[in-house]
Design an enzyme around this catalytic site. Structure first.
Site, PDB file in Angstrom:
ATOM      1  CD  GLU A 164      -1.279   0.538   3.663  1.00 24.81           C
ATOM      2  OE1 GLU A 164      -2.326   1.180   3.432  1.00 24.81           O
ATOM      3  OE2 GLU A 164      -0.992   0.109   4.789  1.00 24.81           O
ATOM      4  CD  GLU A 179      -5.368   1.017   8.443  1.00 27.87           C
ATOM      5  OE1 GLU A 179      -4.439   0.247   8.751  1.00 27.87           O
ATOM      6  OE2 GLU A 179      -5.380   1.674   7.383  1.00 27.87           O
TER       7      GLU A 179
END
Length: 270
Positions: free
Chosen positions: A156, A251
């Site tokens: 990511e 998240e």
């Protein structure tokens, strides 16, 4: 807060950032009590190879809560000291390989389908080319290990870390292309992309076929959806329409009394 969002896909709760103030091993049970059937964690130990007792305590906490550990980070190094991954550090390559063995072993017991590998910051005295070549080899290793239990390795772009070279979805996909394995996929976090000025909608349009996991928080601030400026509902609908069928990772650092109040119904999240 805006109108509550109906999630188009099942959710998983990131227990490393949600439930602040709750002991880490009690958080899976909190997620279950809130109506969720899956959790994810950053690396939950203070070293890359924890002892067996620590591993068993973690596995027990997740399994006793009755939830799946859908996602787990590989070791990020000394995160409190500012490290963000050991993937591209030549001095820690064997440590990363050992960590992969531990992480995948945990995942095999708890139903993990994605393992996130933080790339690591640029290092003094090591060329970017050398770091990138090593990262590609280590990602391939991680992907092979993950594939052995039916999972994938993930990569990511992140924000707010000086010296971290992956800022956009295109940055991460260029690494995936270098690795050349379907066992390593893009983790698309709409918060990090938004903060870095990389339009998440454009990233989804361009790279839908490379996405292995999606995470959400609003931007700026990293609070729950509805506390910032990102069109989270539209982005989730877009990624579902583009063919993504995995979970949505929650998240974010909650800033409201009910951290899940933005979800239209718990039924849509499990």
């Amino acid at each position: 807060m805006t109108t509550p969002i109906t999630l188009p896909l099942p959710a998983t709760v990131n227990c490393s950032i949600l439930f602040p103030g709750v002991p880490l091993l009690e958080r899976p049970a909190r997620a279950a009590a809130a109506g969720f059937d899956a959790v994810e964690f950053w690396w939950p130990f203070d070293r890359s190879v924890p002892d067996d007792r620590e591993v068993e305590e973690f596995v027990t906490a997740v399994s006793d809560a009755g939830v799946v550990l859908s996602g787990l980070n590989f070791s990020g190094g000394d995160m409190p000291a500012g490290e963000r991954g050991i993937l591209s550090d030549p001095a820690r390559s064997s440590e990363f390989a050992d960590n992969v063995d531990v992480a995948v072993g945990i995942g095999a017991r708890l139903g993990t389908v994605g393992f996130n590998a933080l790339y690591g910051k640029r290092l003094p005295g090591v060329t970017a080319e050398a770091q990138d070549e090593l990262a590609a080899r280590n990602l391939a290793l991680a992907g092979r290990a993950a594939a052995g239990i039916g999972a994938v390795a993930l990569l990511e772009p992140i924000s707010g870390v000086e010296g971290y070279p992956l800022l956009t979805a295109a940055d991460a996909v260029a690494v995936l292309d270098r690795v050349g394995s379907p066992d390593v996929r893009l983790l698309l976090d709409v918060f990090h992309l938004g903060v870095n000025g990389d339009d998440p909608a454009v990233a989804i349009e361009r790279f839908a076929d490379r996405i292995g996991h999606v995470q959400v928080a609003d931007a700026p601030g990293r609070g729950e959806p509805g506390t910032g400026d990102l069109p989270v509902a539209a982005l989730l609908d877009q990624v579902a329409a583009a063919g993504y069928r995995g979970r949505i990772g929650l998240e974010y650092a909650p800033v409201t009394q009910d951290p899940f109040g933005w979800i239209a119904s718990k039924e849509s999240s499990t």
